[in-house]
Design a protein around this motif. Structure first.
Motif, PDB file in Angstrom:
ATOM      1  N   THR A 117       0.814  -1.222   0.000  1.00 47.68           N
ATOM      2  CA  THR A 117       0.000   0.000   0.000  1.00 47.68           C
ATOM      3  C   THR A 117       0.848   1.271   0.000  1.00 47.68           C
ATOM      4  O   THR A 117       2.026   1.255   0.354  1.00 47.68           O
ATOM      5  CB  THR A 117      -0.929   0.049   1.229  1.00 47.68           C
ATOM      6  OG1 THR A 117      -0.136   0.112   2.413  1.00 47.68           O
ATOM      7  CG2 THR A 117      -1.860  -1.156   1.276  1.00 47.68           C
ATOM      8  N   ILE A 118       0.184   2.357  -0.376  1.00 45.26           N
ATOM      9  CA  ILE A 118       0.758   3.703  -0.292  1.00 45.26           C
ATOM     10  C   ILE A 118      -0.179   4.532   0.577  1.00 45.26           C
ATOM     11  O   ILE A 118      -1.400   4.519   0.386  1.00 45.26           O
ATOM     12  CB  ILE A 118       0.889   4.355  -1.686  1.00 45.26           C
ATOM     13  CG1 ILE A 118       1.937   3.609  -2.509  1.00 45.26           C
ATOM     14  CG2 ILE A 118       1.250   5.831  -1.569  1.00 45.26           C
ATOM     15  CD1 ILE A 118       2.117   4.144  -3.911  1.00 45.26           C
ATOM     16  N   SER A 119       0.386   5.252   1.538  1.00 48.90           N
ATOM     17  CA  SER A 119      -0.393   6.136   2.408  1.00 48.90           C
ATOM     18  C   SER A 119      -0.146   7.570   1.971  1.00 48.90           C
ATOM     19  O   SER A 119       0.998   7.984   1.777  1.00 48.90           O
ATOM     20  CB  SER A 119       0.015   5.951   3.866  1.00 48.90           C
ATOM     21  OG  SER A 119      -0.291   4.642   4.293  1.00 48.90           O
ATOM     22  N   ALA A 120      -1.237   8.316   1.808  1.00 44.76           N
ATOM     23  CA  ALA A 120      -1.123   9.672   1.288  1.00 44.76           C
ATOM     24  C   ALA A 120      -2.215  10.568   1.853  1.00 44.76           C
ATOM     25  O   ALA A 120      -3.251  10.087   2.315  1.00 44.76           O
ATOM     26  CB  ALA A 120      -1.221   9.660  -0.237  1.00 44.76           C
ATOM     27  N   MET A 121      -1.964  11.861   1.783  1.00 49.50           N
ATOM     28  CA  MET A 121      -2.973  12.856   2.100  1.00 49.50           C
ATOM     29  C   MET A 121      -3.774  13.062   0.809  1.00 49.50           C
ATOM     30  O   MET A 121      -3.230  13.468  -0.209  1.00 49.50           O
ATOM     31  CB  MET A 121      -2.320  14.168   2.564  1.00 49.50           C
ATOM     32  CG  MET A 121      -3.296  15.199   3.109  1.00 49.50           C
ATOM     33  SD  MET A 121      -3.992  16.333   1.879  1.00 49.50           S
ATOM     34  CE  MET A 121      -2.543  17.182   1.321  1.00 49.50           C
ATOM     35  N   GLU A 122      -5.048  12.714   0.858  1.00 48.85           N
ATOM     36  CA  GLU A 122      -5.951  12.834  -0.293  1.00 48.85           C
ATOM     37  C   GLU A 122      -6.479  14.253  -0.341  1.00 48.85           C
ATOM     38  O   GLU A 122      -7.129  14.719   0.596  1.00 48.85           O
ATOM     39  CB  GLU A 122      -7.095  11.830  -0.172  1.00 48.85           C
ATOM     40  CG  GLU A 122      -8.222  12.007  -1.169  1.00 48.85           C
ATOM     41  CD  GLU A 122      -7.764  11.975  -2.608  1.00 48.85           C
ATOM     42  OE1 GLU A 122      -7.887  13.025  -3.278  1.00 48.85           O
ATOM     43  OE2 GLU A 122      -7.292  10.934  -3.072  1.00 48.85           O
ATOM     44  N   THR A 123      -6.208  14.951  -1.434  1.00 49.89           N
ATOM     45  CA  THR A 123      -6.585  16.358  -1.555  1.00 49.89           C
ATOM     46  C   THR A 123      -8.062  16.565  -1.882  1.00 49.89           C
ATOM     47  O   THR A 123      -8.568  17.665  -1.679  1.00 49.89           O
ATOM     48  CB  THR A 123      -5.725  17.051  -2.628  1.00 49.89           C
ATOM     49  OG1 THR A 123      -5.862  16.340  -3.865  1.00 49.89           O
ATOM     50  CG2 THR A 123      -4.258  17.072  -2.213  1.00 49.89           C
ATOM     51  N   ARG A 124      -8.756  15.539  -2.400  1.00 53.29           N
ATOM     52  CA  ARG A 124     -10.174  15.728  -2.723  1.00 53.29           C
ATOM     53  C   ARG A 124     -11.004  16.061  -1.491  1.00 53.29           C
ATOM     54  O   ARG A 124     -11.914  16.870  -1.557  1.00 53.29           O
ATOM     55  CB  ARG A 124     -10.748  14.485  -3.403  1.00 53.29           C
ATOM     56  CG  ARG A 124     -10.326  14.365  -4.841  1.00 53.29           C
ATOM     57  CD  ARG A 124     -11.110  13.281  -5.569  1.00 53.29           C
ATOM     58  NE  ARG A 124     -10.711  13.245  -6.951  1.00 53.29           N
ATOM     59  CZ  ARG A 124      -9.986  12.282  -7.497  1.00 53.29           C
ATOM     60  NH1 ARG A 124      -9.585  11.259  -6.763  1.00 53.29           N
ATOM     61  NH2 ARG A 124      -9.668  12.329  -8.763  1.00 53.29           N
ATOM     62  N   ASP A 125     -10.680  15.401  -0.370  1.00 54.01           N
ATOM     63  CA  ASP A 125     -11.464  15.668   0.834  1.00 54.01           C
ATOM     64  C   ASP A 125     -10.599  15.991   2.056  1.00 54.01           C
ATOM     65  O   ASP A 125     -11.112  16.115   3.158  1.00 54.01           O
ATOM     66  CB  ASP A 125     -12.394  14.496   1.142  1.00 54.01           C
ATOM     67  CG  ASP A 125     -11.655  13.188   1.388  1.00 54.01           C
ATOM     68  OD1 ASP A 125     -10.409  13.184   1.430  1.00 54.01           O
ATOM     69  OD2 ASP A 125     -12.331  12.158   1.532  1.00 54.01           O
ATOM     70  N   GLY A 126      -9.300  16.133   1.864  1.00 56.35           N
ATOM     71  CA  GLY A 126      -8.413  16.477   2.964  1.00 56.35           C
ATOM     72  C   GLY A 126      -8.359  15.401   4.025  1.00 56.35           C
ATOM     73  O   GLY A 126      -8.522  15.674   5.210  1.00 56.35           O
ATOM     74  N   SER A 127      -8.134  14.146   3.601  1.00 56.61           N
ATOM     75  CA  SER A 127      -8.084  13.029   4.544  1.00 56.61           C
ATOM     76  C   SER A 127      -6.813  12.216   4.316  1.00 56.61           C
ATOM     77  O   SER A 127      -6.126  12.374   3.309  1.00 56.61           O
ATOM     78  CB  SER A 127      -9.303  12.125   4.355  1.00 56.61           C
ATOM     79  OG  SER A 127      -9.265  11.505   3.084  1.00 56.61           O
ATOM     80  N   TYR A 128      -6.523  11.334   5.272  1.00 59.30           N
ATOM     81  CA  TYR A 128      -5.426  10.391   5.115  1.00 59.30           C
ATOM     82  C   TYR A 128      -6.016   9.109   4.529  1.00 59.30           C
ATOM     83  O   TYR A 128      -7.043   8.626   5.003  1.00 59.30           O
ATOM     84  CB  TYR A 128      -4.755  10.085   6.453  1.00 59.30           C
ATOM     85  CG  TYR A 128      -4.128  11.293   7.095  1.00 59.30           C
ATOM     86  CD1 TYR A 128      -3.109  11.996   6.468  1.00 59.30           C
ATOM     87  CD2 TYR A 128      -4.548  11.736   8.340  1.00 59.30           C
ATOM     88  CE1 TYR A 128      -2.531  13.117   7.053  1.00 59.30           C
ATOM     89  CE2 TYR A 128      -3.973  12.844   8.939  1.00 59.30           C
ATOM     90  CZ  TYR A 128      -2.966  13.530   8.290  1.00 59.30           C
ATOM     91  OH  TYR A 128      -2.399  14.629   8.875  1.00 59.30           O
ATOM     92  N   ARG A 129      -5.373   8.573   3.504  1.00 60.58           N
ATOM     93  CA  ARG A 129      -5.861   7.352   2.860  1.00 60.58           C
ATOM     94  C   ARG A 129      -4.712   6.387   2.635  1.00 60.58           C
ATOM     95  O   ARG A 129      -3.611   6.805   2.299  1.00 60.58           O
ATOM     96  CB  ARG A 129      -6.465   7.661   1.487  1.00 60.58           C
ATOM     97  CG  ARG A 129      -7.659   8.560   1.494  1.00 60.58           C
ATOM     98  CD  ARG A 129      -8.952   7.753   1.566  1.00 60.58           C
ATOM     99  NE  ARG A 129     -10.092   8.626   1.591  1.00 60.58           N
ATOM    100  CZ  ARG A 129     -10.752   9.037   0.521  1.00 60.58           C
ATOM    101  NH1 ARG A 129     -10.373   8.654  -0.670  1.00 60.58           N
ATOM    102  NH2 ARG A 129     -11.796   9.827   0.648  1.00 60.58           N
ATOM    103  N   THR A 130      -5.006   5.126   2.802  1.00 59.50           N
ATOM    104  CA  THR A 130      -4.057   4.074   2.463  1.00 59.50           C
ATOM    105  C   THR A 130      -4.707   3.228   1.385  1.00 59.50           C
ATOM    106  O   THR A 130      -5.812   2.725   1.567  1.00 59.50           O
ATOM    107  CB  THR A 130      -3.714   3.228   3.706  1.00 59.50           C
ATOM    108  OG1 THR A 130      -3.097   4.091   4.673  1.00 59.50           O
ATOM    109  CG2 THR A 130      -2.752   2.110   3.352  1.00 59.50           C
ATOM    110  N   ARG A 131      -4.025   3.141   0.239  1.00 58.52           N
ATOM    111  CA  ARG A 131      -4.576   2.452  -0.924  1.00 58.52           C
ATOM    112  C   ARG A 131      -3.575   1.433  -1.453  1.00 58.52           C
ATOM    113  O   ARG A 131      -2.366   1.599  -1.289  1.00 58.52           O
ATOM    114  CB  ARG A 131      -4.870   3.457  -2.026  1.00 58.52           C
ATOM    115  CG  ARG A 131      -5.950   4.457  -1.658  1.00 58.52           C
ATOM    116  CD  ARG A 131      -6.169   5.394  -2.831  1.00 58.52           C
ATOM    117  NE  ARG A 131      -7.322   6.223  -2.647  1.00 58.52           N
ATOM    118  CZ  ARG A 131      -7.296   7.558  -2.650  1.00 58.52           C
ATOM    119  NH1 ARG A 131      -6.166   8.204  -2.798  1.00 58.52           N
ATOM    120  NH2 ARG A 131      -8.404   8.240  -2.496  1.00 58.52           N
TER     121      ARG A 131
END
Length: 148
Positions: A117-131
């Motif tokens: 997985t890659i963990s990133a700050m998702e800019t669409r909703d300003g959240s932390y996501r692991t994908r």
């Protein structure tokens, strides 16, 4: 496998200003880089007719501006995970801008990678996501902004 501190959350304010939101957060988590606010970035370099997305000229200007602070903006045709991300992540957080279909692009700020997985700050909703890696690997091209 490598993780950095979670970056400041930042939600994009326009349909295509994800790149500016990611760079805003990137500038606040990396020492030695002045804080670049999303609004200043998209008003200076973005295309207002395109939801403040980046065109080629704007991208080149952002690349030149960030280079003055020791940052690089690299284009790759495909991602060789985990190496392309992990090697850069060991130096700094990584803004990844990738083609998500046709001519549509999106940007996140990566702070971690592991075996799947890659963990990133998702800019669409300003959240932390692991994908899963596949989320990023399906792109036809990627830009990486990082500080070597």
């Amino acid at each position: 496998m490598y993780y950095r501190a979670k970056p400041p959350l930042n939600r994009q304010n326009h349909p295509n200003s994800c790149w500016a939101a990611a760079i805003d957060s990137f500038s606040r988590i990396n020492t030695g880089i002045p804080t670049y606010r999303e609004r200043d970035l998209y008003e200076t370099y973005g295309d207002s007719a395109n939801g403040y997305g980046l065109n080629a000229a704007g991208l080149n200007q952002v690349k030149a501006r960030m280079a003055t602070h020791g940052c690089r903006l690299d284009l790759t045709g495909f991602i060789s995970l985990p190496y392309d991300v992990e090697d850069r992540l060991r130096q700094s957080h990584v803004v990844i801008m990738w083609c998500v279909g046709g001519s549509d692009w999106h940007a996140n700020l990566v702070y971690g990678i592991d075996n799947a997985t890659i963990s990133a700050m998702e800019t669409r909703d300003g959240s932390y996501r692991t994908r899963p890696w596949a989320h990023y690997m399906s792109a036809q091209g990627q830009y990486f902004l990082w500080r070597p």
